[in-house]
Write an enzyme that holds these catalytic residues in place. Structure first.
Site, PDB file in Angstrom:
ATOM      1  N   ILE A  67      15.541   5.161   3.289  1.00  0.00           N
ATOM      2  CA  ILE A  67      14.749   5.318   2.071  1.00  0.00           C
ATOM      3  C   ILE A  67      13.586   6.272   2.351  1.00  0.00           C
ATOM      4  O   ILE A  67      12.992   6.242   3.439  1.00  0.00           O
ATOM      5  CB  ILE A  67      14.199   3.960   1.591  1.00  0.00           C
ATOM      6  CG1 ILE A  67      15.333   2.925   1.482  1.00  0.00           C
ATOM      7  CG2 ILE A  67      13.486   4.106   0.255  1.00  0.00           C
ATOM      8  CD1 ILE A  67      16.454   3.294   0.524  1.00  0.00           C
TER       9      ILE A  67
ATOM     10  N   ALA B 266      16.543  -6.273  15.510  1.00  0.00           N
ATOM     11  CA  ALA B 266      16.500  -7.707  15.787  1.00  0.00           C
ATOM     12  C   ALA B 266      15.602  -8.432  14.796  1.00  0.00           C
ATOM     13  O   ALA B 266      15.941  -9.518  14.303  1.00  0.00           O
ATOM     14  CB  ALA B 266      16.019  -7.945  17.217  1.00  0.00           C
TER      15      ALA B 266
ATOM     16  N   GLY C  23       0.769  -1.225   0.000  1.00  0.00           N
ATOM     17  CA  GLY C  23       0.000   0.000   0.000  1.00  0.00           C
ATOM     18  C   GLY C  23       0.801   1.275   0.000  1.00  0.00           C
ATOM     19  O   GLY C  23       0.246   2.361  -0.235  1.00  0.00           O
TER      20      GLY C  23
ATOM     21  N   TYR D 233      13.310  -3.466  16.018  1.00  0.00           N
ATOM     22  CA  TYR D 233      13.336  -3.456  14.557  1.00  0.00           C
ATOM     23  C   TYR D 233      14.613  -4.113  14.024  1.00  0.00           C
ATOM     24  O   TYR D 233      14.566  -4.965  13.128  1.00  0.00           O
ATOM     25  CB  TYR D 233      13.242  -2.015  14.061  1.00  0.00           C
ATOM     26  CG  TYR D 233      13.190  -1.875  12.551  1.00  0.00           C
ATOM     27  CD1 TYR D 233      12.016  -2.145  11.859  1.00  0.00           C
ATOM     28  CD2 TYR D 233      14.299  -1.460  11.828  1.00  0.00           C
ATOM     29  CE1 TYR D 233      11.953  -2.013  10.483  1.00  0.00           C
ATOM     30  CE2 TYR D 233      14.248  -1.317  10.449  1.00  0.00           C
ATOM     31  CZ  TYR D 233      13.078  -1.601   9.778  1.00  0.00           C
ATOM     32  OH  TYR D 233      13.020  -1.477   8.415  1.00  0.00           O
TER      33      TYR D 233
ATOM     34  N   THR E  77      10.314   6.933   2.583  1.00  0.00           N
ATOM     35  CA  THR E  77       9.023   6.259   2.674  1.00  0.00           C
ATOM     36  C   THR E  77       8.247   6.856   3.845  1.00  0.00           C
ATOM     37  O   THR E  77       8.819   7.603   4.653  1.00  0.00           O
ATOM     38  CB  THR E  77       9.200   4.751   2.921  1.00  0.00           C
ATOM     39  OG1 THR E  77       9.727   4.552   4.245  1.00  0.00           O
ATOM     40  CG2 THR E  77      10.137   4.127   1.900  1.00  0.00           C
TER      41      THR E  77
END
Length: 248
Positions: A191, A160, A14, A158, A193
């Site tokens: 990035i 891990a 999405g 995150y 995003t």
């Protein structure tokens, strides 16, 4: 087009890397199944690529952390196309950042559930479907993170989870190579995003100073690497991780 006739299943489709991956794979001829927990966002992805590339693509609601949700989605794909996808991209992921001393057990568990367990479930269920249908040419690409390799302050959960994704990918590649299923991971750096827009400006400036190319990456730059790993030009590559970080 190098992926003509291939069925591609992208989670986290999405927004961000997932959406760009749908666009790039559609450009290269693949039929797209865009799956996301936010169905409206997945619909937007499909509407955009259907207008541009004039093919029949579909969007589905999916919770990668829920085994029953994955079974339901795979059932819909088999009913629609009569075959499982042979390109699978695990792009769904979340962050719940905090310092270790303040990180809640709930936030740790949720990130591991979506990022790592979700990837495992998709790999397992899609691989079984591919084998059951007698298909011996498939590619699974898991989106990891450079944080999983080096760690990152405030991202114990995150980092891990993404380290786990990389080792899961490597192990699965060893087990499934003789089934004609390749598995590789892509390790993005910073990035542009929705996930990175919440980073404070001071932190962004510090990160920028650590990137030799002096810019953040675009989702399309990750998607192009995914497209390479999805197609036959990477037919002898499995069990590897490709860093896409601008030199970070």
């Amino acid at each position: 087009m190098t992926l003509t006739g291939r069925l591609a299943f992208i989670t986290g489709a999405g927004s961000g890397i997932g959406r760009s991956t749908c666009q790039i794979l559609a450009r290269d001829g693949a039929l797209i199944v865009a799956a996301d927990k936010n169905k409206r966002n997945a619909d937007e992805t499909i509407n955009a690529i259907s207008k541009e590339f004039k093919q029949e693509h579909i969007s589905l609601e999916l919770d990668v952390g829920n085994s029953s949700s994955i079974d339901e989605v795979l059932g819909k794909i088999l009913a629609e196309y009569g075959k499982p996808p042979t390109i699978i991209v695990n792009s769904a992921g979340i962050t719940r950042d905090n310092f270790i001393l303040k990180l809640s057990e709930e936030d740790f568990d949720e990130v591991l559930k979506i990022n790592l367990k979700g990837t495992f479930l998709i790999v397992q269920k899609c691989a079984n479907a591919i084998i059951d249908h007698g298909i011996n040419n498939a590619s699974i690409i898991n989106v990891g993170s450079i944080s999983g390799k080096y760690g990152n302050i405030g991202q114990a959960n995150y980092a891990a989870s993404k380290a786990g994704v990389e080792r899961l990918t490597r192990t699965a590649s060893l087990e499934l190579a003789n089934k004609g299923i390749r598995l590789n991971s892509v390790l993005p750096g910073v990035i542009l995003t929705p996930m990175t827009t919440v980073i404070p400006d001071k932190v962004k400036a510090k990160l920028m100073s650590m990137i030799p190319m002096r810019r953040f990456g675009e989702p399309e730059e990750i998607a192009e690497v995914i497209a390479f790993l999805a197609g036959d030009k990477s037919s002898y590559i499995t069990g590897t991780s490709i860093e896409v970080t601008g030199g970070f």
